[in-house]
Design an enzyme around this catalytic site. Structure first.
Site, mmCIF file in Angstrom:
data_model
loop_
_atom_site.group_PDB
_atom_site.id
_atom_site.type_symbol
_atom_site.label_atom_id
_atom_site.label_comp_id
_atom_site.label_asym_id
_atom_site.label_seq_id
_atom_site.Cartn_x
_atom_site.Cartn_y
_atom_site.Cartn_z
ATOM 1 N NE ARG A 185 -82.275 -69.874 62.314
ATOM 2 C CZ ARG A 185 -81.021 -69.287 62.411
ATOM 3 N NH1 ARG A 185 -80.654 -68.816 61.282
ATOM 4 N NH2 ARG A 185 -80.643 -69.103 63.621
ATOM 5 C CE LYS A 242 -63.520 -70.088 74.779
ATOM 6 N NZ LYS A 242 -63.257 -69.146 73.867
ATOM 7 N N GLY A 264 -77.979 -72.484 69.079
ATOM 8 C CA GLY A 264 -77.474 -73.512 68.127
ATOM 9 C C GLY A 264 -77.446 -74.749 68.573
ATOM 10 N N GLY A 269 -77.827 -66.461 68.613
ATOM 11 C CA GLY A 269 -77.639 -65.365 69.300
ATOM 12 C C GLY A 269 -78.723 -64.464 69.666
HETATM 13 C C1 3PG Z 1 -78.224 -66.529 62.945
HETATM 14 O O1 3PG Z 1 -78.211 -67.638 62.427
HETATM 15 O O2 3PG Z 1 -77.790 -66.420 64.226
HETATM 16 C C2 3PG Z 1 -78.769 -65.627 62.553
HETATM 17 O O3 3PG Z 1 -79.218 -65.728 61.172
HETATM 18 C C3 3PG Z 1 -77.728 -64.276 62.589
HETATM 19 O O4 3PG Z 1 -76.685 -64.452 61.754
HETATM 20 P P1 3PG Z 1 -75.486 -63.540 61.865
HETATM 21 O O5 3PG Z 1 -74.790 -63.958 63.124
HETATM 22 O O6 3PG Z 1 -74.626 -63.782 60.659
HETATM 23 O O7 3PG Z 1 -76.061 -62.060 61.905
#
Ligand code: 3PG
Ligand code: MG
Length: 409
Positions: free
Chosen positions: A37, A199, A356, A379
């Site tokens: 990142r 899941k 991820g 996310g």
């Molecule tokens: C992530 O790493 O997915 C983003 O930086 C968002 O982080 P968070 O899920 O703590 O909002």
């Protein structure tokens, strides 16, 4: 794709640019273990420096819950950030608003960079507080958002702030949105979605949305077990969400209705437990012995996915196809990734991956650079694949609609 301004549309020369980054990187014992990142952010900082801006980087880190907590300080990120931008100095402000932040920002010369302390040390960040956004806005003349991976959060530095200053997307945000749009909005067909992970329950919305968008859906990972179970297969002790069987059947019915081909595992690598190098073997996916569990897709399934990929022009990939952290159960994912990389390099496939675990699996296979685009987002990538509007993207689009015409450089 929503329309938004980019660095080419705003004048930053001599101005203080508040740059929303996502420096929420994995850190162990004070050392950044994956700097992706930070590296992907660097071109935006460098472009702003080149244009003669003062660059003020802000980010969240972890979930400190609205209170200062040294365990979540961004100070350890100063050195890696500095390294990513060719060794230039990075000043640090021990608070992201107020006198301390103002003092550090006031000392910046043109082309210099500062990093503000964790935004989430203030409750106002996650509450999308207008007051907190105003306190941030005092530090800058222009707002640039390069945090696609946090765009699913309606937080002050992402949503409210975009309305207070001239706003634009940074280069990373632009690249992320460009890749996702190419893959989903008007893609070259056929489109295949490869979805894995543990899941079904966490990916129901994603699967539904994908079924409406793509020509073929290939499913692996433990979530495939639930679909196999819903079809009445013997899956032994495999990780399964038995209570999701009805939802799984509804998904399969929806796919039939929408003419979306579904590829489920036809064979599987099974073992008595999830430990490295246990006695694993390959069985048909409807004949899993009662004391065994499915831990990866088998070679026939890999071959079937590979041949589907050969007929595919656009791929969207989220989720590993097996228990990839524990060898040898990484092999199915690695084999498919290799095929994706080959087809991409041959110019036959546009491949976009994110999330991820998917990113970690591609990195472990050494293939990240060989796909068309690997997102830095977890996310946010998932929510995009669910067809949801991301607050960070919406804020940039809103800001572009209301931008005074004279602001273009
Ligand atoms: C992530 O790493 O997915 C983003 O930086 C968002 O982080 P968070 O899920 O703590 O909002
Ligand atoms: Mg997260």
């Amino acid at each position: 794709m929503p329309r938004f301004q980019t660095l080419d549309d705003i004048d930053v020369r001599g101005r203080r640019v508040l740059l929303r980054a996502d420096l929420n990187v994995p850190v162990k014992d004070g050392i950044v273990t994956d700097a992706t990142r930070i590296e992907r952010l660097a071109p935006t900082i460098e472009a702003l420096i080149e244009k003669g801006a003062k660059v003020i980087v802000m980010s969240h880190f972890g979930r400190p819950d609205g209170r200062p907590d040294p365990a979540y300080s961004l100070r350890p990120l100063v050195a890696p950030l500095r390294q990513a931008i060719g060794g230039r100095e990075v000043a640090f402000a021990a608070d992201c608003i107020g006198d301390e932040a103002k003092r550090v920002v006031a000392a910046l010369q043109l082309g210099q960079v500062a990093l503000l302390e964790n935004l989430r040390f203030h409750k106002g960040e996650e509450e999308n507080s207008p007051d907190f956004a105003r306190a941030l806005a005092e530090l800058g003349d222009v707002y640039v958002d390069d945090a696609f991976s946090a765009a699913h959060r309606a937080h002050a530095s992402i949503a409210a702030l975009a309305h207070l200053l001239p706003a634009a997307a940074g280069k990373l945000m632009e690249a992320e949105l460009g890749a996702l749009t190419a893959a989903l909005e008007n893609p070259a067909r056929p489109v295949l979605a490869l979805v894995g992970g543990a899941k079904v329950s966490t990916k129901l919305d994603l699967l539904r949305f994908m079924i409406g968008k793509v020509d073929c859906l290939a499913i692996g990972g433990a979530m495939a077990n639930t679909l196999l179970f819903a079809k009445g297969k013997e899956i032994g002790r495999s990780l399964t969400e038995r209570n999701m069987a009805d939802d799984a059947r509804r998904l399969l019915a929806l796919a039939r209705e929408r003419n979306c081909r579904v590829i489920l595992p036809e064979d599987a690598v099974v073992a008595p437990e999830l430990t490295p190098r246990t006695g694993s073997r390959i069985v048909a996916s409807d004949a899993v012995p009662g004391d065994m569990m499915i831990l990866d897709i088998g070679p026939k399934t890999v071959a079937r996915i590979d041949s589907a990929l050969e007929q595919t022009r656009t791929l969207v990939w989220n989720g590993p196809l097996g228990a990839f952290e524990t060898p040898p159960f990484d092999q199915g994912t690695a084999a498919v990734a290799k095929k994706v990389a080959e087809l991409t390099q041959a110019g036959k496939l546009l491949s976009v991956a994110g999330g991820g675990d998917t990113v970690a699996a591609l990195a472990a296979a050494g293939l990240t650079e060989r796909l068309s685009y690997v997102s830095t987002a977890g996310g946010a990538f998932l929510e995009w694949l669910e067809g949801r509007e991301l607050p960070g993207v919406a804020a940039l689009a809103d800001a572009a609609r209301t931008a005074p015409k004279g602001d273009a450089a």
